[in-house]
Design an enzyme around this catalytic site. Structure first.
Site, PDB file in Angstrom:
ATOM      1  N   ALA A 421      -8.013   2.639  -5.358  1.00 61.18           N
ATOM      2  CA  ALA A 421      -7.542   1.556  -6.217  1.00 61.18           C
ATOM      3  C   ALA A 421      -8.034   0.233  -5.665  1.00 61.18           C
ATOM      4  CB  ALA A 421      -6.021   1.576  -6.284  1.00 61.18           C
ATOM      5  N   ASN A 425     -10.496  -5.131   2.769  1.00 65.46           N
ATOM      6  CA  ASN A 425     -11.426  -5.826   3.653  1.00 65.46           C
ATOM      7  C   ASN A 425     -10.937  -7.253   3.914  1.00 65.46           C
ATOM      8  OD1 ASN A 425     -13.213  -3.570   3.326  1.00 65.46           O
ATOM      9  ND2 ASN A 425     -13.655  -4.427   1.308  1.00 65.46           N
ATOM     10  N   HIS A 457       0.122  -4.960  -1.765  1.00 62.94           N
ATOM     11  CA  HIS A 457      -0.269  -3.985  -0.737  1.00 62.94           C
ATOM     12  C   HIS A 457      -1.476  -4.476   0.068  1.00 62.94           C
ATOM     13  CE1 HIS A 457      -0.864   0.377   0.525  1.00 62.94           C
ATOM     14  NE2 HIS A 457      -2.048  -0.147   0.819  1.00 62.94           N
ATOM     15  N   GLU A 458      -2.533  -4.838  -0.646  1.00 61.48           N
ATOM     16  CA  GLU A 458      -3.760  -5.234   0.058  1.00 61.48           C
ATOM     17  C   GLU A 458      -3.550  -6.514   0.857  1.00 61.48           C
ATOM     18  OE1 GLU A 458      -5.832  -2.925   0.190  1.00 61.48           O
ATOM     19  OE2 GLU A 458      -5.030  -1.820  -1.524  1.00 61.48           O
ATOM     20  N   GLU A 480      -0.607   1.875   6.584  1.00 66.13           N
ATOM     21  CA  GLU A 480      -0.367   2.230   5.183  1.00 66.13           C
ATOM     22  C   GLU A 480       1.125   2.265   4.855  1.00 66.13           C
ATOM     23  OE1 GLU A 480      -2.503   1.864   3.180  1.00 66.13           O
ATOM     24  OE2 GLU A 480      -4.357   2.074   4.316  1.00 66.13           O
TER      25      GLU A 480
HETATM   26 ZN   LIG Z   1      -3.491   0.510   2.159  1.00 70.51          ZN
END
Ligand SMILES: [Zn+2]
Length: 1040
Positions: A421, A425, A457-458, A480
């Site tokens: 998804a 970076n 999340h990112e 995670e």
């Molecule tokens: Zn992740």
């Protein structure tokens, strides 16, 4: 990294037809299936007979022309390739350009064509060089064989004698033929003397290597160099040893392809104004940086990076840091030199070459945030929502963690194709378009929620993952799990009324992962991995969801403010560095100590992270002694006759469990107390326990375990729910429902208890318990949907849903900002109830769906409320005739909005016409029609449809070779496909088919297949032991 289906919703049960609904089919039965229904049938509407002949003829002529063109194209690419590679190598042989900024491979000459040697020679030379490399490798290996030791390049991990300090990486990207060449200069520190340099490199051609001692600039002679594909490393053999504590410069010139596969430096494309445009982008996590440049590709090797990218000026380039200078050449090429990064690992390094445009915003602290996407999407404003919340989220995290965002800018890049998804970076996060672009006029609340949570999340990873990085992949859950947990905390910041962390977390994370982790074939959240090929498999739901659930349990028993302080310390201590789980536990224990509490967090958490599965706590009241209860724990498993783990006889599973408990009676519940349970069985005194009072444990389901009670207590709880459910909190109501269904499914509880619990739902006005019930009913529905007596079950569920369905009615409004804030819960509740009503055959619901679809077809205006479109489409396809299927199919092709496309495609799987389902399955493998990542969803959704389950299962077995070749490398997708197709098989015959199938093809996905076998075994076992019990109770209950 967010997995592709991070927030997949089982949005609809396939609607069941009841007899009366035949009228909705507009009278006509469909004609018998013609040849068009066949596999190869094209995506376009079926031509008539004469047209078909012409079409076939045309197709033949066209096919011939295409093959000639293809041949020409291949030849041209081959010529171009050889020319390009020649250019890189020519540059490498050029005058000494050792590693200075600004000099680039290939920059010495303008891009070809023409000059020099005939094409083809470079390829011959490359082949000769490969022959040479093999010989060199053999020679070296023989020497190690004599020493009876494995050579340093044959070990799964890099030898530790070298450490990279800094990389200068200079690339030239040739987008017209999808190749690139590079020069990397790595500054190395020597820890142990050795004459070998071993670093990662894979799928590239190495042109030249030079090693020099840094300060003195004296060259160290290279005896040999070769690639070693089994461990994906590159080996440089030197004539003398590198000396300890000195630093050296390693220079490598290489070239490679901009791959078509979605890993390393890869390409994808999109169409703008009828013209196909290409872009190149990277995906390095977890082990693919080595496909784009030679590097020490393990997270522990943090270094600084200075990147330069040379490309045609019609493109722009992006990387983690901002561009410092751009140097334009006369021939239309430009070189972008990026600023140096802070210390970082290779897996979140990134670059892109594209011709996107952007919009930008700036945070209070001065971070420039840009969203890059294809120009038409930017013009439409589809990136504005993401851009806006990103700015707010950076401010949120800076405040929560008390650590500023570390880079001057953050670019969000929306790409058409990506294996996940999104990928976090540092400074250049990449998202697949469906997870970041949003058009408010046609997006549902759930789509908005998906987009929001992927971004939250990112962004969390910019701290957890990028700033502080796990030491090794076994602890990938450290990053995670946090990012997944913060999806809920961060969304609560953006939408304070939604209560995500307290409520939605239960159904979307806790309940889902307990389904998986309740299998005997589960695995611990920390799992040892060595080989690159195994590393992908640590990115699974256990790492993400169990990781998040354990973190939430920890935050709750520590107290949220102490937990937050602990995280601030952890990030401050370990920033720009790596940390292992024990570093986190130590920091958190210290934070507790500061407030005068003493808990050895490591001791507690090791049991939860190193052991697989979770406990079920059983609380029994003591009939003879008042106020004394017995609390016991055992490992919860669905098939209790499943084999125990040989390393850990199941009896030895024990956890230290923070069990919260409260006592309630008709109108009141006590405040909670915490009991640490660490033995197999314990007695505890509960002071306020009276005759009619009930016990409730795991308050608000903050713990990662299930709770079972004696039947008397279950009855008291059911009475309480029926009389006044609000005495019990919303999260506990949802928790009771989920625990009861799953305890019954595993055989710990009689089958009627969960069905009795959901009777109170007719009075339930909160979304969460409905959602929990709907999710828990789903697997039960799939166990029963092909049985003779299914209608009894169907009838029972319809009765529970009917009154709330009438009360709530259908939505009329479309998404607008104030609605999103104010009534998200109400809209979601209405959606859930409509979904259940339509799925189980409520007549009014079916009529409403049919009317909405007919209105769309006749007016060609889609007035279906956004939030229920998927339900309406699916219901329409399932009830109405084939023309509706064709209409949806046509819309699927013509519409460009990604969110809408996805639900149209899923609706096509709802048909009860087996010919249409077969046609769809076959079309799903045509990449021109259905995107690779969506084909899996098609197959899985057909398998969820009782009319298509056997078709999907057969299709899966017949096409397994093709499917495995397509998704085998993308382990997550592969295992999703395997479990999706098999999880609802439940007959002895299907179990046998599965086992026979595995005998012939197990390679590659062993873990997913053993989970599949265990799941089907548990389904079959449930059918054998409990199905009749359930039907008997239902029959009695419906007649009484
Ligand atoms: Zn992740």
């Amino acid at each position: 990294m967010a997995l592709a289906e991070a927030r997949e919703k089982r949005s609809s049960f396939t609607p069941m037809m009841i007899e009366e609904d035949a009228a909705l089919r507009n009278g006509s039965r469909r004609p018998p299936p013609g040849p068009w229904a066949d596999a190869a049938a094209a995506a376009a509407p079926r031509p008539r007979t004469t047209e078909r002949h012409i079409a076939v003829h045309r197709r033949l002529v066209l096919g011939f022309a295409v093959s000639i063109l293809a041949l020409l194209a291949v030849t041209m690419v081959a010529v171009l390739l050889s020319v390009r590679f020649e250019e890189c190598s020519a540059a490498a042989d050029g005058p000494a350009r050792a590693g200075g900024n600004g000099s680039l491979p290939g920059a010495a000459r303008p891009p070809p064509p023409g000059a020099g040697q005939p094409p083809g020679r470079a390829a011959e030379e490359a082949a000769a060089a490969r022959g040479g490399e093999e010989a060199a490798a053999e020679e070296e290996e023989e020497e190690w064989q004599r020493r009876r030791e494995p050579p340093p390049w044959a070990r799964p991990r890099l030898p530790r004698h070298l450490r990279p300090l800094h990389y200068n990486l200079m690339l030239s990207a040739f987008m017209e033929n999808f190749t690139f060449c590079g020069e990397v200069n790595v500054q190395l520190e020597v820890r142990n003397a050795s004459r070998y340099i071993v670093l990662h490199a894979h799928r590239m051609h190495i042109e030249a290597v030079r090693v020099a001692e840094d300060k003195l600039a004296g060259a160290v002679r290279v005896a040999n160099f070769f690639l070693h594909p089994p461990t994906q490393v590159f080996v440089v053999v030197l004539n003398r040893s590198l000396e300890v504590q000195r630093s050296y410069n390693l220079k490598i010139i290489y070239n490679a392809l901009i791959e078509n596969e979605l890993l390393g430096f890869f390409r994808s494309s999109y169409v703008l104004h009828g013209e196909r445009r290409f872009l190149g982008v990277t995906q390095f996590s977890p082990t693919h940086a080595r496909k784009a440049f030679p590097c020490f590709d393990e997270p522990i090797y943090k270094a600084t990076f200075k990147i330069s990218i040379r490309h045609q000026a019609t493109y722009l380039s992006l990387s983690n840091m901002p561009v410092e200078t751009s140097v334009f050449e006369e021939d239309g090429w430009v070189t972008d030199h990026f600023s140096q990064t802070p210390l970082m690992s290779t897996y979140y390094l990134a670059w892109a070459v594209c011709n996107f445009t952007y919009r930008e915003t700036v945070t209070k602290s001065g971070v420039v945030v840009r969203l890059y996407a294809r120009p038409d999407a930017i013009r439409r404003g589809s990136g504005d929502y993401a851009l806006n919340i990103t700015r707010r989220l950076i401010e949120f995290y800076e405040d929560y963690f008390k650590v500023p965002y570390s880079l001057p800018k953050l670019d969000l890049l929306a790409v058409p194709k990506h294996p996940y998804a999104a990928m976090e970076n540092w400074g250049l996060s990449v998202f697949v378009e469906q997870r970041i672009l949003l058009d408010p006029s046609i997006s549902s609340i759930s789509y908005l929620l998906d987009v929001t949570m992927v971004i939250v999340h990112e962004l969390c990873h910019q701290w957890f993952g990028d700033l502080v990085t796990p030491v090794w992949w076994e602890d990938v859950w450290l990053k995670e799990g946090f990012a997944h947990y913060f999806e809920f905390v961060g969304t609560d910041y953006l939408y304070p009324g939604w209560n995500m962390e307290k409520q939605r977390f239960l159904t979307d994370v806790l309940h889902e992962v307990m389904l998986l982790d309740g299998l005997a074939s589960s695995h611990p959240v920390s799992q040892e991995v060595q080989q690159a090929t195994d590393i992908d498999r640590v990115f699974d739901w256990i790492a993400y969801k169990k990781g998040a659930a354990l973190i939430r349990m920890l935050a709750n028993f520590m107290g949220h403010s102490v937990f937050q302080m602990g995280l601030q310390d952890y990030l401050t201590i370990h920033k720009y560095s790596n940390a292992a789980r024990n570093d986190l536990w130590n920091t958190l224990s210290k934070a507790l100590k500061k407030v005068g509490k003493f808990v050895n967090i490591q001791e507690v958490m090791d049991q939860w992270t190193l052991q697989m599965g979770y406990p079920v706590i059983t609380i029994l009241g003591n009939e003879t002694t008042e106020n004394i209860i017995t609390i016991s724990q055992e490992r919860f498993v669905y098939g209790s006759d499943a084999k125990p783990d040989p390393d850990f006889g199941d009896n030895s599973y024990l956890w230290q469990i923070p069990l919260t408990i409260a006592v309630g009676n008709t109108s009141h519940i006590s405040s909670e107390a915490i009991i640490w349970v660490s033995n197999k069985s314990e007695h505890h005194r509960i002071p306020a326990l009276e005759e009619a009072s009930w016990l409730l444990a795991n308050i608000n389901q903050t713990g990662y375990f299930r709770v079972n009670y004696d039947i008397r207590n279950w009855r008291l709880l059911i009475n309480q729910l029926t009389r006044n459910h609000e005495v019990i909190s919303v999260s506990n109501r949802a928790g009771l429902i989920d625990d009861a269904f799953n305890l019954a499914r595993a055989g710990y509880l009689p089958q009627n208890i969960p069905l009795e619990i959901i009777r109170y739902l007719s009075e339930e006005k909160d979304f969460l318990p409905w959602h929990a019930a709907s999710q828990a009913l789903y697997p039960l529905d799939k166990l029963l949907d092909r049985t003779e007596n299914y209608n009894i079950f169907n009838e029972y569920i319809l009765r529970q849903v009917a009154s709330m369905y009438l009360k709530l009615g259908w939505p009329t409004n479309n998404l607008n900002k104030s609605l999103v804030q104010a009534s998200y819960q109400h809209e979601e509740l209405r959606r859930e109830v409509i979904m259940l009503a339509c799925s189980f055959g409520n007549k009014h619901c079916h009529q409403q769906a049919a009317t909405l679809i007919s209105d769309w077809i006749s007016s060609n205006r889609n007035r279906i409320p956004l939030n229920v479109r998927d339900i309406v489409y699916c219901t329409g396809v399932s009830l109405m005739d084939e023309d509706v299927w064709e209409f949806i199919w046509m819309k699927f092709h013509s519409i460009t909005a990604v969110s809408e496309k996805k639900i149209l495609l899923e609706a096509l799987t709802c048909s009860d016409d087996r010919n249409l389902l077969n046609r769809l399955l076959n079309l799903s493998l045509n990449s021109e029609v259905v995107l690779d990542q969506d084909a899996i969803d098609v197959i899985i959704h057909v398998a969820r449809n009782p009319h298509g389950r056997d078709l999907a299962w057969k299709f899966f077995r017949e096409k397994w070779k093709i499917l495995n070749a397509r998704y085998g490398e993308a382990l997550f997708m592969n295992s999703k496909l395997i479990s999706g197709v098999t999880e609802f098989l439940n007959t002895e015959e299907e179990l046998l088919e599965l086992k026979n199938f595995l005998k012939s093809y197990e390679e590659g996905a062993a873990a997913s297949f053993s989970r599949a076998v265990e799941t089907v075994e548990a389904n079959v076992r449930w059918q054998r032991l409990y199905k009749e019990e359930l039907f008997q109770w239902l029959r009695k209950s419906l007649t009484s």
